[in-house]
Design a protein around this motif. Structure first.
Motif, PDB file in Angstrom:
ATOM      1  N   SER A   1     -13.289 -12.993  -5.034  1.00  0.00           N
ATOM      2  CA  SER A   1     -12.261 -13.528  -4.131  1.00  0.00           C
ATOM      3  C   SER A   1     -12.309 -15.053  -4.091  1.00  0.00           C
ATOM      4  CB  SER A   1     -12.449 -12.955  -2.732  1.00  0.00           C
ATOM      5  OG  SER A   1     -13.725 -13.300  -2.205  1.00  0.00           O
ATOM      6  N   ASP A   2     -13.509 -15.643  -4.058  1.00  0.00           N
ATOM      7  CA  ASP A   2     -13.619 -17.099  -4.068  1.00  0.00           C
ATOM      8  C   ASP A   2     -13.169 -17.678  -5.401  1.00  0.00           C
ATOM      9  OD1 ASP A   2     -14.501 -17.439  -1.480  1.00  0.00           O
ATOM     10  OD2 ASP A   2     -16.623 -17.289  -2.004  1.00  0.00           O
ATOM     11  N   VAL A   3     -13.499 -16.982  -6.479  1.00  0.00           N
ATOM     12  CA  VAL A   3     -13.047 -17.430  -7.799  1.00  0.00           C
ATOM     13  C   VAL A   3     -11.526 -17.526  -7.832  1.00  0.00           C
ATOM     14  CG1 VAL A   3     -12.833 -16.768 -10.227  1.00  0.00           C
ATOM     15  CG2 VAL A   3     -15.051 -16.628  -9.091  1.00  0.00           C
ATOM     16  N   GLN A   4     -10.860 -16.522  -7.292  1.00  0.00           N
ATOM     17  CA  GLN A   4      -9.395 -16.523  -7.271  1.00  0.00           C
ATOM     18  C   GLN A   4      -8.867 -17.685  -6.442  1.00  0.00           C
ATOM     19  OE1 GLN A   4      -7.232 -14.967  -9.023  1.00  0.00           O
ATOM     20  NE2 GLN A   4      -5.429 -15.759  -7.952  1.00  0.00           N
ATOM     21  N   ARG A   5      -9.527 -17.954  -5.312  1.00  0.00           N
ATOM     22  CA  ARG A   5      -9.102 -19.056  -4.452  1.00  0.00           C
ATOM     23  C   ARG A   5      -9.264 -20.395  -5.160  1.00  0.00           C
ATOM     24  NH1 ARG A   5     -12.074 -21.603  -0.425  1.00  0.00           N
ATOM     25  NH2 ARG A   5     -13.736 -20.059  -0.694  1.00  0.00           N
TER      26      ARG A   5
ATOM     27  N   GLN B   1       1.352 -23.750  -5.922  1.00  0.00           N
ATOM     28  CA  GLN B   1       1.244 -24.682  -4.807  1.00  0.00           C
ATOM     29  C   GLN B   1       1.509 -24.014  -3.464  1.00  0.00           C
ATOM     30  OE1 GLN B   1       3.835 -27.954  -5.783  1.00  0.00           O
ATOM     31  NE2 GLN B   1       2.537 -28.645  -7.475  1.00  0.00           N
ATOM     32  N   SER B   2       2.434 -23.063  -3.419  1.00  0.00           N
ATOM     33  CA  SER B   2       2.727 -22.373  -2.165  1.00  0.00           C
ATOM     34  C   SER B   2       1.533 -21.526  -1.720  1.00  0.00           C
ATOM     35  CB  SER B   2       3.972 -21.493  -2.302  1.00  0.00           C
ATOM     36  OG  SER B   2       3.787 -20.531  -3.321  1.00  0.00           O
ATOM     37  N   GLN B   3       0.883 -20.860  -2.675  1.00  0.00           N
ATOM     38  CA  GLN B   3      -0.297 -20.067  -2.332  1.00  0.00           C
ATOM     39  C   GLN B   3      -1.446 -20.966  -1.909  1.00  0.00           C
ATOM     40  OE1 GLN B   3      -0.648 -16.630  -2.074  1.00  0.00           O
ATOM     41  NE2 GLN B   3      -2.569 -17.288  -1.114  1.00  0.00           N
ATOM     42  N   GLN B   4      -1.586 -22.111  -2.573  1.00  0.00           N
ATOM     43  CA  GLN B   4      -2.633 -23.051  -2.189  1.00  0.00           C
ATOM     44  C   GLN B   4      -2.404 -23.588  -0.783  1.00  0.00           C
ATOM     45  OE1 GLN B   4      -5.458 -23.898  -2.881  1.00  0.00           O
ATOM     46  NE2 GLN B   4      -5.798 -25.913  -1.980  1.00  0.00           N
ATOM     47  N   ALA B   5      -1.151 -23.814  -0.433  1.00  0.00           N
ATOM     48  CA  ALA B   5      -0.831 -24.278   0.924  1.00  0.00           C
ATOM     49  C   ALA B   5      -1.236 -23.232   1.963  1.00  0.00           C
ATOM     50  CB  ALA B   5       0.656 -24.591   1.034  1.00  0.00           C
ATOM     51  N   ILE B   6      -1.019 -21.961   1.641  1.00  0.00           N
ATOM     52  CA  ILE B   6      -1.419 -20.878   2.541  1.00  0.00           C
ATOM     53  C   ILE B   6      -2.941 -20.832   2.669  1.00  0.00           C
ATOM     54  CG2 ILE B   6      -1.458 -18.368   2.828  1.00  0.00           C
ATOM     55  CD1 ILE B   6       1.295 -18.308   1.437  1.00  0.00           C
ATOM     56  N   ASN B   7      -3.624 -20.921   1.515  1.00  0.00           N
ATOM     57  CA  ASN B   7      -5.088 -20.887   1.517  1.00  0.00           C
ATOM     58  C   ASN B   7      -5.664 -22.055   2.327  1.00  0.00           C
ATOM     59  OD1 ASN B   7      -4.904 -18.682  -0.156  1.00  0.00           O
ATOM     60  ND2 ASN B   7      -5.517 -19.767  -2.012  1.00  0.00           N
ATOM     61  N   ARG B   8      -5.092 -23.227   2.118  1.00  0.00           N
ATOM     62  CA  ARG B   8      -5.609 -24.406   2.810  1.00  0.00           C
ATOM     63  C   ARG B   8      -5.374 -24.301   4.325  1.00  0.00           C
ATOM     64  NH1 ARG B   8      -4.943 -29.472   4.739  1.00  0.00           N
ATOM     65  NH2 ARG B   8      -6.375 -31.094   3.965  1.00  0.00           N
ATOM     66  N   ALA B   9      -4.213 -23.809   4.707  1.00  0.00           N
ATOM     67  CA  ALA B   9      -3.912 -23.654   6.132  1.00  0.00           C
ATOM     68  C   ALA B   9      -4.898 -22.701   6.791  1.00  0.00           C
ATOM     69  CB  ALA B   9      -2.487 -23.149   6.315  1.00  0.00           C
ATOM     70  N   LYS B  10      -5.281 -21.659   6.078  1.00  0.00           N
ATOM     71  CA  LYS B  10      -6.264 -20.710   6.609  1.00  0.00           C
ATOM     72  C   LYS B  10      -7.626 -21.376   6.758  1.00  0.00           C
ATOM     73  CE  LYS B  10      -8.353 -16.183   5.759  1.00  0.00           C
ATOM     74  NZ  LYS B  10      -8.428 -15.011   4.845  1.00  0.00           N
ATOM     75  N   GLU B  11      -8.009 -22.180   5.766  1.00  0.00           N
ATOM     76  CA  GLU B  11      -9.297 -22.886   5.830  1.00  0.00           C
ATOM     77  C   GLU B  11      -9.321 -23.880   6.988  1.00  0.00           C
ATOM     78  OE1 GLU B  11      -9.841 -24.654   2.015  1.00  0.00           O
ATOM     79  OE2 GLU B  11      -9.945 -22.739   0.959  1.00  0.00           O
TER      80      GLU B  11
END
Length: 435
Positions: A90-94, A108-118
């Motif tokens: 899971s971390d590898v995918q992130r 970029q949209s998925q990265q924005a979601i990931n970053r917002a969660k972090e």
């Protein structure tokens, strides 16, 4: 159903074993190209590709055990406490999405979601700010459990914390339970304690990029600054990584007195590097050296405090030092009796209870990397030859190490000797037979 699960496990295990050699070769390539020291990088890479080493690793089917043993081999060969292999698809995918977002609009949209969660998770942890208090005698107290890398998002929280300390005349910075963090926060955090102008505090070098950069504190941080107040930093044997950087830089500029235990000794900043779909490498590839000393603390040896004492006693020791310092600085002032506060603090320090003996558990006992000893009716522990720490008695046979890596211990007697059980909050206990 059981037969189906067994077939899945057999297929999965075979996949891990088949990929092992390829993954080790990839790790060797990354280490050789990017590890902070070129000489050490070549030695480590050469060890990884030896047929004898790879043959041993090929016998490991479990991915967690593969990562654990490879990490141990990397740390022994490199002498670095940060380097390691982590099994986490899971971390590898992130991390892969983060890299793809640099060039791919869809990622970029998925990265924005990931970053917002972090960011949300970091905000729930108060960006590492564990406690802020003003103690009797106008001594401020700030405990940091880690250093977060979200500089812009954490700035308002630091502003509030530093404003709470505005009325203090000395500050205690507690890093005893701090295991590190992200170096991006250094200019902001150090900007509160170095100044008033922006100060060149370190130089960052990345061999793999062929780059070198001077790092400066932020002079325009929001909130009250404390660069003109006596500062005392509390440390323990598990004060690690970026917490050690903060300690070292502030002491190098003669801004802090360090009180407590020798720190763990992890000096090089690391980045996660993808190895495969299952594993990533914690790669120490960033070298940060202090602008005054032109060096840093030694890997594996850490920082020796100015005032050495146990982690448990460090708070009271620093508090008394702060009060004595303020009394000396305000010798002519009659409106505050620092000795009155010191008498109270000394009494509080004496309330630390001694630990009862564990029946038949006398002398020293070693269990792998752990060593235990009773001293005057108190149980002490040393991990990997680090400074001894007095454990807290939780009663009913449990003892507690209340530092960055929080662990509980219990002991049981068998025909083969003593067994140690090591308990963590987030995983099953480890059971270790006495050496």
């Amino acid at each position: 159903m059981i037969r189906f699960l067994v077939l899945i496990l057999m297929t999965y295990t075979g996949s891990i074993a088949a990929n092992t050699a390829q993954e080790i070769d990839e790790i060797a390539r990354i280490v050789k190209a990017q590890f902070v020291s070129e000489a050490v990088a070549k030695k480590v890479a050469d060890d990884l590709v030896k047929p004898s080493f790879q043959s041993k690793m090929l016998t490991i089917d479990d991915p967690h055990e593969f990562a654990k043993q490879l990490t141990e081999a990397l740390r022994i060969a490199s002498g670095d406490n940060h380097i390691g292999v982590v099994y986490s698809p899971s971390d590898v995918q992130r991390y892969r999405v983060r890299e793809q977002a640099k060039t791919s609009i869809s990622a970029q949209s998925q990265q924005a979601i990931n970053r917002a969660k972090e960011v949300e998770e970091s905000a729930l942890a108060n960006f590492g700010i564990q406690q802020v208090r003003v103690l009797d005698g106008q001594v401020g107290y700030l405990e940091m459990s880690y250093f977060d890398g979200f500089v812009d998002e954490s700035a308002p929280v630091f502003e509030a914390a530093m404003n709470m300390l505005a009325g203090s005349k000395a500050i205690i910075l507690d890093l005893r339970r701090n295991g590190g963090g992200n170096s991006r926060i250094l200019p902001l955090f150090l900007g509160y304690f170095l100044g008033p102008e922006s100060i060149h505090f370190a130089t960052k070098t990345e061999r793999w990029k062929h780059t070198s950069e001077q790092l400066f504190t932020m002079a325009d941080v929001r909130g009250h600054r404390h660069f003109d107040k006596p500062l005392f930093i509390l440390t323990s044997g598990t004060t690690f990584s970026l917490a050690e950087h903060v300690t070292y830089h502030l002491r190098a500029f003669n801004r802090a007195v360090v009180v407590g235990e020798r720190t763990y000794g992890g000096g090089k900043a690391f980045d996660p590097i993808i190895v495969s779909d299952d594993f990533y490498l914690r790669m120490p590839r960033v070298d940060i050296v202090n602008a005054i000393t032109k060096t840093m603390y030694e890997e594996g040896k850490g920082i020796t405090p100015d005032v050495e004492t146990t982690a448990q006693a460090a708070f009271y020791k620093a508090y008394l030092l702060a009060l004595s310092t303020l009394k000396e600085l305000n010798n002519e002032a009659k409106e505050f009796d620092y000795e009155w506060v010191k008498r109270v603090v000394r009494a509080q320090a004496k309330t630390i209870q001694t630990q009862p003996t564990l029946s038949a558990f006398t002398g020293r006992h070693r269990f792998a990397n752990y060593e235990f000893e009773f001293r005057q009716n108190e149980l002490w522990m040393s991990y990997r030859e680090l400074p001894w720490v007095k454990l807290v008695n939780l009663e009913h046979g449990y003892f507690f190490d209340d530092r960055a890596i929080q662990r509980q211990f219990s002991f049981s007697k068998t025909n083969d000797g003593w067994l140690l059980s090591v308990y963590f909050a987030d995983r099953l206990p480890e059971v270790i037979l006495e050496n």
